[in-house]
Design a protein around this motif. Structure first.
Motif, PDB file in Angstrom:
ATOM      1  N   TYR A  70      47.111  41.352  41.072  1.00  0.00           N
ATOM      2  CA  TYR A  70      45.710  40.464  41.601  1.00  0.00           C
ATOM      3  C   TYR A  70      45.350  39.641  40.981  1.00  0.00           C
ATOM      4  O   TYR A  70      45.319  38.790  40.002  1.00  0.00           O
ATOM      5  CB  TYR A  70      45.280  41.704  40.682  1.00  0.00           C
ATOM      6  N   TYR A  72      42.006  37.970  39.701  1.00  0.00           N
ATOM      7  CA  TYR A  72      40.573  38.487  39.530  1.00  0.00           C
ATOM      8  C   TYR A  72      39.475  37.366  40.052  1.00  0.00           C
ATOM      9  O   TYR A  72      38.171  37.845  39.774  1.00  0.00           O
ATOM     10  CB  TYR A  72      41.077  38.493  38.139  1.00  0.00           C
ATOM     11  N   ASP A  73      40.127  35.995  39.672  1.00  0.00           N
ATOM     12  CA  ASP A  73      38.847  34.881  40.048  1.00  0.00           C
ATOM     13  C   ASP A  73      38.572  35.329  41.668  1.00  0.00           C
ATOM     14  O   ASP A  73      37.085  34.964  41.793  1.00  0.00           O
ATOM     15  CB  ASP A  73      39.688  33.453  39.907  1.00  0.00           C
ATOM     16  N   GLY A  75      38.771  38.115  43.395  1.00  0.00           N
ATOM     17  CA  GLY A  75      38.561  39.612  43.604  1.00  0.00           C
ATOM     18  C   GLY A  75      39.566  40.120  44.777  1.00  0.00           C
ATOM     19  O   GLY A  75      39.663  40.940  45.269  1.00  0.00           O
TER      20      GLY A  75
END
Length: 259
Positions: A70, A72-73, A75
């Motif tokens: 995943y 996160y930056d 999304g």
């Protein structure tokens, strides 16, 4: 004998039916009349019983996968690159060979069913039915997996194959019929009646345990094709302390003449 039960008892009347005999029903098919007889007062019992046989061959399934990660930056989940099948084969086959398992016993397959859209390379290994052989395969596959830092190996489980399905099916029916006669005799005695001949037998159920992973080998001794999807119930968890056996269970309804 691991599985015995009495499901139904009763006294009924049966009209005249011509005698008939037929082959055993296959697991999951409609109930089949195995024999029919005369008319008169009857005692009916429904019982289940079983028989076991040693496993002749086993298959172990393993899977290498990279499920991605995943971000996160961004999304979102990042789909991993395609797995390097030649690199996996180059790690797996020599490891198995060192364990005395030939390449002819190994099947590789690729499918896009890994976590988060990643791919999977599945390895199915056909082995003699022994805990030693399975343990050697497990060790060899762990050795192969240790050569990769970016992909994961999962053991799906074992598939058990027997050449003795016909024999244990017949034995399970014989066991069930003996149990039915015993229970019907108890009923007849309790009602002051004498138990007579078998008038009809219906087989209502037959299957093998472990469910899904126990299978009858082909006449050639080979495993039948895999029926279920990669994550389906064709495989069961391997237990190194459990006997390598399959069990055939059957349920029958029997009517006896009584007077």
């Amino acid at each position: 004998m691991l599985f015995r039960a009495l499901a139904l008892t009763g006294v009924t009347l049966l009209s005249t039916i011509a005698p008939s005999f037929a082959a055993p029903t296959a697991p999951g098919s409609e109930p089949l009349v195995l024999a029919n007889g005369h008319d008169g007062t009857t005692i009916a019992v429904s019982v289940s019983d079983a028989a076991t046989a040693s496993v002749d061959r086993v298959q172990m399934k393993y899977g290498f996968y990279d499920g991605g990660f995943y971000n996160y930056d961004a999304g979102q989940y990042e789909k991993p690159p395609s797995l390097n099948i030649p690199a996996i084969e180059s790690a797996v086959l020599p490891a198995l060979n060192r364990a005395g398992i030939s390449a002819s016993s190994v099947e590789f397959a690729e499918s896009p069913v890994g976590l988060y859209g990643g791919g999977e390379v599945s390895i199915v290994i056909t082995l003699p039915a022994s805990h030693t052989a399975i343990g050697n395969a497990n060790d060899a596959m762990s050795d192969a997996a240790s050569q990769f830092s970016d992909i994961t190996m999962q053991t799906f489980g074992v598939r058990l194959g027997s050449n003795g399905c016909e024999a244990i099916g017949r034995e399970a029916r014989e066991n069930a019929l003996a149990l039915a006669q015993e229970r019907a005799g108890i009923l007849a005695d309790s009602m002051g009646m004498t138990l007579g001949e078998v008038m009809s037998i219906h087989e209502t159920y037959q299957d093998m345990i472990p469910y899904g992973s126990a299978t009858c080998l082909e006449p050639s001794g080979e495993f039948p094709p895999i029926r279920l999807a990669s994550y389906g119930g064709e495989w069961t968890m391997y237990n190194s302390s459990a006997p390598l056996e399959v069990e055939m269970t059957t349920s029958i309804e029997v009517m006896f003449a009584a007077e």
